[in-house]
Design an enzyme around this catalytic site. Structure first.
Site, short mmCIF file in Angstrom:
data_model
loop_
_atom_site.label_atom_id
_atom_site.label_comp_id
_atom_site.label_asym_id
_atom_site.label_seq_id
_atom_site.Cartn_x
_atom_site.Cartn_y
_atom_site.Cartn_z
CG ASP A 53 -2.00 1.02 1.17
OD1 ASP A 53 -1.69 2.23 1.26
OD2 ASP A 53 -3.17 0.64 1.02
CB ILE A 54 1.04 4.33 -2.06
CG1 ILE A 54 -0.41 4.81 -2.06
CG2 ILE A 54 1.38 3.56 -3.33
CD1 ILE A 54 -0.70 5.86 -3.11
CG ASN A 94 -12.71 -1.10 3.69
OD1 ASN A 94 -12.98 -1.49 4.81
ND2 ASN A 94 -11.60 -0.46 3.41
CD GLU A 99 -10.78 5.82 0.93
OE1 GLU A 99 -9.60 5.65 0.54
OE2 GLU A 99 -11.08 6.51 1.91
CB VAL A 100 -10.09 1.52 -5.14
CG1 VAL A 100 -9.73 1.11 -6.55
CG2 VAL A 100 -9.11 2.57 -4.62
CG HIS A 129 -9.00 -3.04 -2.48
ND1 HIS A 129 -10.11 -2.45 -3.06
CD2 HIS A 129 -8.69 -2.28 -1.41
CE1 HIS A 129 -10.45 -1.37 -2.37
NE2 HIS A 129 -9.61 -1.25 -1.36
CG HIS A 135 -6.83 -2.84 2.96
ND1 HIS A 135 -6.02 -1.76 2.69
CD2 HIS A 135 -8.05 -2.56 2.43
CE1 HIS A 135 -6.72 -0.85 2.03
NE2 HIS A 135 -7.95 -1.32 1.86
#
Length: 125
Positions: free
Chosen positions: A39-40, A97, A105-106, A110, A112
């Site tokens: 993750d960035i 999420n 948010e995307v 995905h 995490h």
């Protein structure tokens, strides 16, 4: 900004661009079913995102529409990444999420993966 997990897949989302190689990522794993990368903006010493290669908006979309092979391959990829990073013995957390209330948010499924320290309560109290 949270998204609506029922919206159609947007092939211009950041993870679609990462999959196509248009945006660089620090990959830790990839196979025919999934890609995993740092993750960035990490929230733990280890913070990895695992995404399926398929165009799925959310866990709901994936579980309803992915093939059994895609689902098995993605779940196995998550396990391989956890083992490869040495997270199994000390423990780690997975978070997916979904939608606005879930804080997605995307608009690409995905997961995490957090680890590398005690993570505390599952939700803030």
């Amino acid at each position: 900004m949270p998204i609506d997990a029922t919206q159609p897949y947007d092939d211009q989302n950041i993870f679609a661009k990462i999959l196509r190689g248009e945006i660089p990522s620090r990959r830790v794993y990839e196979d025919e079913w999934a890609v995993a990368f740092h993750d960035i903006a990490p929230l733990a010493p280890v913070h990895i995102l695992v995404i399926p290669r398929g165009a799925y908006v959310s866990w709901d979309d994936f579980s309803a529409n992915a093939s059994a092979e895609e689902i098995a391959g993605f779940v196995r990829a998550v396990g391989i990444v956890a083992r490869d990073l040495g997270l199994v013995a000390p423990g780690y957390r997975l978070l997916a999420n979904v939608g606005g209330h879930g804080g997605q948010e995307v608009p690409h499924l995905h997961v995490h993966m957090f680890g590398g320290q005690p993570l505390g309560a599952m939700l803030a109290r």
